[in-house]
Write a protein that holds these residues in place. Structure first.
Motif, short mmCIF file in Angstrom:
data_model
loop_
_atom_site.label_atom_id
_atom_site.label_comp_id
_atom_site.label_asym_id
_atom_site.label_seq_id
_atom_site.Cartn_x
_atom_site.Cartn_y
_atom_site.Cartn_z
N SER A 136 -6.82 -23.15 -17.82
CA SER A 136 -8.22 -22.52 -18.15
C SER A 136 -8.99 -23.53 -16.70
CB SER A 136 -8.80 -23.33 -19.51
OG SER A 136 -8.57 -21.97 -20.16
N ARG A 137 -8.18 -24.33 -16.78
CA ARG A 137 -8.25 -25.54 -15.33
C ARG A 137 -7.98 -24.79 -14.36
NH1 ARG A 137 -6.08 -29.79 -19.59
NH2 ARG A 137 -4.54 -29.03 -17.95
N GLU A 138 -6.62 -24.12 -13.83
CA GLU A 138 -6.32 -23.02 -12.86
C GLU A 138 -7.17 -22.12 -12.50
OE1 GLU A 138 -4.34 -22.30 -9.39
OE2 GLU A 138 -4.25 -24.34 -11.24
N LEU A 139 -8.14 -21.22 -13.55
CA LEU A 139 -9.19 -20.38 -13.49
C LEU A 139 -10.41 -21.30 -12.74
CD1 LEU A 139 -10.22 -17.76 -14.23
CD2 LEU A 139 -10.82 -18.34 -16.05
N ALA A 140 -10.83 -22.32 -13.53
CA ALA A 140 -11.88 -22.90 -12.64
C ALA A 140 -11.84 -22.59 -11.62
CB ALA A 140 -12.27 -24.00 -13.53
N ARG A 141 -10.57 -23.56 -11.28
CA ARG A 141 -10.33 -24.46 -9.34
C ARG A 141 -10.28 -23.52 -8.90
NH1 ARG A 141 -6.34 -24.80 -6.32
NH2 ARG A 141 -4.75 -23.83 -7.94
N ARG A 142 -9.14 -21.68 -9.83
CA ARG A 142 -9.23 -20.36 -8.61
C ARG A 142 -11.48 -20.22 -8.72
NH1 ARG A 142 -3.94 -18.34 -8.39
NH2 ARG A 142 -2.73 -20.35 -8.27
N SER A 143 -11.93 -20.25 -8.67
CA SER A 143 -13.59 -19.91 -8.66
C SER A 143 -13.89 -20.80 -7.46
CB SER A 143 -13.58 -20.16 -9.98
OG SER A 143 -13.09 -19.20 -11.68
N GLY A 144 -14.19 -22.28 -8.03
CA GLY A 144 -14.27 -22.27 -6.20
C GLY A 144 -13.23 -22.06 -5.30
N GLU A 145 -12.08 -21.44 -5.54
CA GLU A 145 -11.46 -21.01 -3.96
C GLU A 145 -12.28 -19.72 -3.87
OE1 GLU A 145 -7.70 -21.44 -5.05
OE2 GLU A 145 -7.26 -23.98 -4.95
N VAL A 146 -12.58 -18.95 -4.54
CA VAL A 146 -12.94 -17.68 -5.03
C VAL A 146 -14.52 -17.75 -3.64
CG1 VAL A 146 -14.24 -15.46 -5.35
CG2 VAL A 146 -11.88 -16.79 -6.24
N GLY A 147 -15.32 -19.02 -4.20
CA GLY A 147 -16.28 -19.05 -3.47
C GLY A 147 -15.89 -19.66 -2.14
N GLN A 148 -14.84 -20.61 -1.29
CA GLN A 148 -14.89 -21.11 -0.66
C GLN A 148 -14.21 -19.66 0.37
OE1 GLN A 148 -15.27 -24.48 0.66
NE2 GLN A 148 -14.65 -23.67 2.68
N LEU A 149 -13.06 -19.10 -0.36
CA LEU A 149 -12.73 -18.03 0.85
C LEU A 149 -13.78 -17.10 0.87
CD1 LEU A 149 -9.79 -17.09 -1.50
CD2 LEU A 149 -9.99 -17.96 0.51
N GLN A 150 -15.00 -16.17 0.38
CA GLN A 150 -16.25 -15.89 0.84
C GLN A 150 -16.73 -16.34 1.46
OE1 GLN A 150 -18.58 -15.21 -3.30
NE2 GLN A 150 -17.14 -13.42 -4.01
N ALA A 151 -17.18 -17.63 1.30
CA ALA A 151 -17.77 -18.46 3.17
C ALA A 151 -17.13 -18.19 3.60
CB ALA A 151 -17.89 -19.40 2.43
N ASP A 152 -15.88 -18.77 3.92
CA ASP A 152 -14.63 -18.13 4.67
C ASP A 152 -14.42 -16.53 5.37
OD1 ASP A 152 -14.00 -21.05 4.81
OD2 ASP A 152 -12.03 -20.84 3.34
N LEU A 153 -14.22 -16.00 4.56
CA LEU A 153 -14.35 -14.48 4.67
C LEU A 153 -15.83 -13.85 5.98
CD1 LEU A 153 -13.66 -11.89 4.68
CD2 LEU A 153 -14.63 -11.23 2.38
N GLN A 154 -17.02 -14.36 5.49
CA GLN A 154 -18.52 -14.35 6.11
C GLN A 154 -17.87 -15.19 7.50
OE1 GLN A 154 -20.73 -11.95 5.32
NE2 GLN A 154 -22.28 -13.28 7.25
N GLN A 155 -17.17 -16.33 7.96
CA GLN A 155 -17.02 -17.01 8.76
C GLN A 155 -16.00 -16.46 10.13
OE1 GLN A 155 -15.34 -21.61 8.26
NE2 GLN A 155 -15.95 -20.98 10.55
N THR A 156 -15.15 -15.50 9.14
CA THR A 156 -14.10 -14.72 9.57
C THR A 156 -14.39 -13.94 10.07
OG1 THR A 156 -12.61 -15.93 8.14
CG2 THR A 156 -11.99 -14.50 9.31
#
Length: 321
Positions: A136-156
């Motif tokens: 569960s904690r890993e899922l929450a952490r991964r959700s935050g990482e997904v948001g960060q990845l989306q921002a990184d994707l836009q920047q990319t």
């Protein structure tokens, strides 16, 4: 009674009673002591009661991680109470409980195994709950990482568009550069053709030089041969002259010896002549003295002869008168 106490996060404090003459240890359910851990092999080790019945012998089976007793990896060893045993990555301690050993009947064994299995299942359940919380904690952490990845994707994407524009400019520059390189290549080819022509001319001159060199070499060999022949003749002549010189030196030596002998003889003659000269002088003096005496005697005789002549002539004249 002997029993194993496991010290591991999921199985901490779990006890396995040693109630049979032969007990197997492993990860699968076919074993007597089941340790559900990836660090334990399916059939990890075997404990066998000794003939005296007062101790167990442990034997390592098919484990890659090995079996250790008191920190030493073993193939087989006699266990004593208090020994620390390590099955792969699981630590256990052999403990001797002073209580009576339970009966080895089938019912007692089944109950014991059921109790142990329940404890193991509870430990596994607790482990699964802990794993679920971790997930569960890993899922929450991964959700935050997904948001960060989306921002990184836009920047990319923005970076990619900029890179495409830069690539178009680079491609144009590259095309211009290729055209310049092609021009340089054509110039280099022309220079290479000119160099090949010069190389052909140089090769012809080199072959001519080699031919001349061969002729000079042949002429030099002939001259050297003639020189060798001349040297050989001069050496023979020199040897002959050396022989003549040795003979002349021998003759000169003989002449010198003769000269020295003659000089010695002359010196001897001179010494003799010197002695004879003195004697001769005396003889001459005596001879002169005698000559004077004889002269005086001759004069005296002449006077007497003259007188006698006068005497002889005087009577003759008197008779004529």
């Amino acid at each position: 009674m002997l029993h194993l106490t496991v010290h591991h996060s999921a199985l901490e404090g779990t006890e396995y009673w040693l109630t049979r003459p032969m007990i197997t240890v492993g990860r699968t359910t076919v074993n007597d002591v089941i340790i559900d851990s990836l660090g334990v092999a399916p059939n990890h080790a075997r404990l066998t009661l000794t003939e005296a019945g007062d101790a167990y012998r442990i034997e390592a089976l098919e484990s890659l991680l090995g079996t250790y007793v008191n920190g030493q990896r073993i193939r087989s060893a006699i266990l004593e109470p208090g020994d620390r045993i390590r099955f792969g990555s699981i630590d256990a301690v052999l403990t001797d409980d002073p209580g009576p050993m339970p009966s080895a009947t089938g019912e007692g064994d089944a109950v014991q195994k059921a109790i142990l299995r329940i404890a193991e299942l509870e430990a596994q359940l607790k482990s699964r709950e802990n794993q679920l919380g971790d997930l569960s904690r890993e899922l929450a952490r991964r959700s935050g990482e997904v948001g960060q990845l989306q921002a990184d994707l836009q920047q990319t994407r923005e970076t990619l568009e900029k890179s495409q524009q830069d690539h178009a400019r680079s491609e144009l520059n590259w095309q211009n550069h290729c055209n310049a390189l092609n021009a340089e290549v054509r110039e280099v080819r022309q220079q290479r053709e000119a160099a090949q022509a010069e190389a052909g001319d140089f090769k012809a001159r080199f072959e001519d030089a080699e031919r001349r060199l061969a002729e000079l070499d042949d002429s030099a060999r002939k001259r050297v041969q003639r020189g060798h022949d001349t040297i050989s003749a001069l050496r023979r002549k020199s040897a002959q002259q050396d022989s003549e010189i040795r003979e002349a030196r021998y003759e000169i030596m003989k002449l010198r010896q003769g000269k020295e002998a003659a000089e010695t003889l002359l010196e001897s003659v001179k010494r003799c002549y010197s002695r004879d000269k003195k004697h001769h002088s005396r003889l001459v003096e005596q001879f002169r003295e005698r000559a004077r005496e004889e002269s005086l005697r001759a004069e005296h005789a002449m006077l007497q002869l003259a007188k006698l002549t006068e005497v002889v002539q005087s009577p003759s004249e008197g008779s004529r008168l």
